[in-house]
Design a protein around this motif. Structure first.
Motif, PDB file in Angstrom:
ATOM      1  N   THR A   1      -4.322 -54.017 -42.005  1.00  0.00           N
ATOM      2  CA  THR A   1      -4.259 -52.670 -41.454  1.00  0.00           C
ATOM      3  C   THR A   1      -4.204 -52.818 -39.945  1.00  0.00           C
TER       4      THR A   1
ATOM      5  N   ALA B   1      -6.070 -46.121 -45.931  1.00  0.00           N
ATOM      6  CA  ALA B   1      -5.442 -47.401 -45.590  1.00  0.00           C
ATOM      7  C   ALA B   1      -6.354 -48.567 -45.962  1.00  0.00           C
TER       8      ALA B   1
ATOM      9  N   LEU C   1      -0.571 -49.768 -42.854  1.00  0.00           N
ATOM     10  CA  LEU C   1      -0.822 -50.854 -43.794  1.00  0.00           C
ATOM     11  C   LEU C   1       0.376 -51.784 -43.765  1.00  0.00           C
TER      12      LEU C   1
END
Length: 159
Positions: A108, A141, A122
């Protein structure tokens, strides 16, 4: 034909992309201003500056007000047990299937603009390519990162 994915990125992506477009539009506006100053100093026609200003304004309107909304409408993704399905594009729609068995790592990332809106991107890496799902809510995420990591690990263990 496979059905389109139904998961969307966060709607705040529109705001983040608009802010980025505004920041990027500063450069053409500065160039246009420079042309007007040069036209004043060297006394050549202002029509060059006016033409460049019209182009710059049109480009700014399109990239700030139109493109972010279209981009958000087209961005979709879906996480399955065996693969990740990503769809994006405005004029040309890209549909990508990433097999879980090929996933090497998942990251991330969050820059200052995404952080301002509580978003993160992501990134899914395979041996050959890197795929990104932009502008997800932070918690989403992180949860997707962990889910994909777990699914990829299961696929590796099954082989």
């Amino acid at each position: 034909m496979r059905q389109s994915p139904n998961e969307r990125i966060a709607e705040d992506a529109i705001k983040a992309w608009k802010l980025l477009a505004i920041l990027m539009a500063i450069i053409p506006f500065l160039l246009t201003l420079t042309l007007f100053i040069l036209a004043y100093i060297f006394t050549f026609s202002y029509w060059y500056g006016i033409g460049l200003l019209a182009i710059t304004l049109a480009e700014g309107i399109i990239t700030i007000f139109i493109i972010p909304k279209l981009r958000w409408r087209r961005w979709r993704y879906q996480i399955y047990d065996q693969e990740i399905y990503i769809q994006h594009g405005i004029l040309i729609v890209n549909r990508t299937l990433v097999p879980m068995i090929r996933v090497q790592h998942v990251d991330t990332k969050q820059g200052p603009i995404l952080k301002k809106y509580g978003l993160a991107s992501l990134t899914i890496s395979t041996a050959a390519t890197t795929h990104e799902i932009p502008a997800l809510l932070e918690d989403e995420a992180y949860a997707l990162r962990d889910q994909i990591s777990e699914l990829a690990r299961v696929e590796q263990d099954d082989v």
